[in-house]
Scaffold this motif. Sequence first.
Motif, PDB file in Angstrom:
ATOM      1  N   MET A   1      -0.540 -12.541 -16.024  1.00 43.60           N
ATOM      2  CA  MET A   1      -0.843 -12.224 -14.650  1.00 43.60           C
ATOM      3  C   MET A   1      -1.662 -13.372 -14.059  1.00 43.60           C
ATOM      4  O   MET A   1      -2.623 -13.830 -14.656  1.00 43.60           O
ATOM      5  N   SER A   2      -1.244 -13.832 -12.901  1.00 44.43           N
ATOM      6  CA  SER A   2      -1.977 -14.913 -12.255  1.00 44.43           C
ATOM      7  C   SER A   2      -3.288 -14.395 -11.675  1.00 44.43           C
ATOM      8  O   SER A   2      -3.463 -13.185 -11.450  1.00 44.43           O
ATOM      9  N   LEU A   3      -4.176 -15.316 -11.426  1.00 44.89           N
ATOM     10  CA  LEU A   3      -5.483 -14.951 -10.895  1.00 44.89           C
ATOM     11  C   LEU A   3      -5.364 -14.295  -9.525  1.00 44.89           C
ATOM     12  O   LEU A   3      -6.019 -13.287  -9.246  1.00 44.89           O
ATOM     13  N   SER A   4      -4.496 -14.821  -8.686  1.00 41.49           N
ATOM     14  CA  SER A   4      -4.344 -14.243  -7.339  1.00 41.49           C
ATOM     15  C   SER A   4      -3.760 -12.826  -7.392  1.00 41.49           C
ATOM     16  O   SER A   4      -4.171 -11.953  -6.627  1.00 41.49           O
ATOM     17  N   SER A   5      -2.841 -12.570  -8.298  1.00 40.20           N
ATOM     18  CA  SER A   5      -2.298 -11.208  -8.409  1.00 40.20           C
ATOM     19  C   SER A   5      -3.336 -10.256  -8.997  1.00 40.20           C
ATOM     20  O   SER A   5      -3.390  -9.084  -8.629  1.00 40.20           O
ATOM     21  N   HIS A   6      -4.173 -10.777  -9.877  1.00 37.12           N
ATOM     22  CA  HIS A   6      -5.249  -9.946 -10.430  1.00 37.12           C
ATOM     23  C   HIS A   6      -6.244  -9.575  -9.323  1.00 37.12           C
ATOM     24  O   HIS A   6      -6.677  -8.426  -9.237  1.00 37.12           O
ATOM     25  N   ILE A   7      -6.570 -10.531  -8.483  1.00 34.14           N
ATOM     26  CA  ILE A   7      -7.467 -10.265  -7.353  1.00 34.14           C
ATOM     27  C   ILE A   7      -6.840  -9.226  -6.429  1.00 34.14           C
ATOM     28  O   ILE A   7      -7.520  -8.296  -5.978  1.00 34.14           O
ATOM     29  N   SER A   8      -5.560  -9.341  -6.162  1.00 32.03           N
ATOM     30  CA  SER A   8      -4.873  -8.374  -5.311  1.00 32.03           C
ATOM     31  C   SER A   8      -4.927  -6.974  -5.908  1.00 32.03           C
ATOM     32  O   SER A   8      -5.147  -5.983  -5.199  1.00 32.03           O
ATOM     33  N   GLN A   9      -4.740  -6.891  -7.197  1.00 36.21           N
ATOM     34  CA  GLN A   9      -4.804  -5.606  -7.884  1.00 36.21           C
ATOM     35  C   GLN A   9      -6.209  -5.010  -7.758  1.00 36.21           C
ATOM     36  O   GLN A   9      -6.367  -3.812  -7.493  1.00 36.21           O
ATOM     37  N   LEU A  10      -7.226  -5.830  -7.929  1.00 29.86           N
ATOM     38  CA  LEU A  10      -8.604  -5.358  -7.798  1.00 29.86           C
ATOM     39  C   LEU A  10      -8.893  -4.910  -6.365  1.00 29.86           C
ATOM     40  O   LEU A  10      -9.592  -3.919  -6.148  1.00 29.86           O
ATOM     41  N   GLN A  11      -8.336  -5.616  -5.393  1.00 28.24           N
ATOM     42  CA  GLN A  11      -8.531  -5.235  -3.990  1.00 28.24           C
ATOM     43  C   GLN A  11      -7.897  -3.874  -3.700  1.00 28.24           C
ATOM     44  O   GLN A  11      -8.462  -3.071  -2.950  1.00 28.24           O
ATOM     45  N   ARG A  12      -6.742  -3.607  -4.290  1.00 26.44           N
ATOM     46  CA  ARG A  12      -6.106  -2.292  -4.117  1.00 26.44           C
ATOM     47  C   ARG A  12      -6.969  -1.190  -4.740  1.00 26.44           C
ATOM     48  O   ARG A  12      -7.148  -0.119  -4.158  1.00 26.44           O
ATOM     49  N   LYS A  13      -7.518  -1.453  -5.924  1.00 22.90           N
ATOM     50  CA  LYS A  13      -8.398  -0.481  -6.567  1.00 22.90           C
ATOM     51  C   LYS A  13      -9.639  -0.244  -5.707  1.00 22.90           C
ATOM     52  O   LYS A  13     -10.102   0.890  -5.568  1.00 22.90           O
ATOM     53  N   HIS A  14     -10.173  -1.309  -5.122  1.00 24.74           N
ATOM     54  CA  HIS A  14     -11.354  -1.212  -4.263  1.00 24.74           C
ATOM     55  C   HIS A  14     -11.044  -0.332  -3.050  1.00 24.74           C
ATOM     56  O   HIS A  14     -11.839   0.541  -2.685  1.00 24.74           O
ATOM     57  N   GLU A  15      -9.882  -0.522  -2.441  1.00 27.49           N
ATOM     58  CA  GLU A  15      -9.485   0.277  -1.279  1.00 27.49           C
ATOM     59  C   GLU A  15      -9.293   1.744  -1.673  1.00 27.49           C
ATOM     60  O   GLU A  15      -9.702   2.651  -0.945  1.00 27.49           O
ATOM     61  N   THR A  16      -8.684   1.980  -2.817  1.00 30.43           N
ATOM     62  CA  THR A  16      -8.497   3.347  -3.306  1.00 30.43           C
ATOM     63  C   THR A  16      -9.849   4.030  -3.519  1.00 30.43           C
ATOM     64  O   THR A  16     -10.026   5.194  -3.146  1.00 30.43           O
ATOM     65  N   LEU A  17     -10.799   3.297  -4.088  1.00 30.97           N
ATOM     66  CA  LEU A  17     -12.128   3.857  -4.279  1.00 30.97           C
ATOM     67  C   LEU A  17     -12.794   4.165  -2.939  1.00 30.97           C
ATOM     68  O   LEU A  17     -13.469   5.181  -2.797  1.00 30.97           O
ATOM     69  N   SER A  18     -12.600   3.298  -1.963  1.00 30.56           N
ATOM     70  CA  SER A  18     -13.154   3.543  -0.628  1.00 30.56           C
ATOM     71  C   SER A  18     -12.651   4.868  -0.072  1.00 30.56           C
ATOM     72  O   SER A  18     -13.422   5.659   0.487  1.00 30.56           O
ATOM     73  N   GLN A  19     -11.367   5.104  -0.240  1.00 31.95           N
ATOM     74  CA  GLN A  19     -10.777   6.347   0.249  1.00 31.95           C
ATOM     75  C   GLN A  19     -11.323   7.552  -0.511  1.00 31.95           C
ATOM     76  O   GLN A  19     -11.612   8.590   0.085  1.00 31.95           O
ATOM     77  N   ARG A  20     -11.466   7.425  -1.832  1.00 33.86           N
ATOM     78  CA  ARG A  20     -12.010   8.531  -2.628  1.00 33.86           C
ATOM     79  C   ARG A  20     -13.453   8.830  -2.243  1.00 33.86           C
ATOM     80  O   ARG A  20     -13.855   9.991  -2.160  1.00 33.86           O
ATOM     81  N   ILE A  21     -14.230   7.778  -2.003  1.00 32.08           N
ATOM     82  CA  ILE A  21     -15.627   7.961  -1.607  1.00 32.08           C
ATOM     83  C   ILE A  21     -15.697   8.684  -0.275  1.00 32.08           C
ATOM     84  O   ILE A  21     -16.496   9.609  -0.095  1.00 32.08           O
ATOM     85  N   GLU A  22     -14.857   8.284   0.646  1.00 31.15           N
ATOM     86  CA  GLU A  22     -14.827   8.934   1.954  1.00 31.15           C
ATOM     87  C   GLU A  22     -14.472  10.413   1.819  1.00 31.15           C
ATOM     88  O   GLU A  22     -15.091  11.275   2.446  1.00 31.15           O
TER      89      GLU A  22
END
Length: 57
Positions: A1-22
């Motif tokens: 997995m490239s670094l940029s795709s890993h960052i994208s994956q982490l950003q999706r997880k971050h957004e999902t957590l934002s929604q769960r927190i809300e």
Amino acid sequence: MSLSSHISQLQRKHETLSQRIEMEARSPSMDNLKLTELKREKLRLKEEISRLSVELH
């Protein structure tokens, strides 16, 4: 997995957590401990995204 795709994956997880927190914050039976844990995980992800983004550039 490239670094940029890993960052994208982490950003999706971050957004999902934002929604769960809300959702948790709006819940009438809000669990403060669970909410705190979710916020800590979100912050950890944000810090990792920032660190990896610096490495990428």
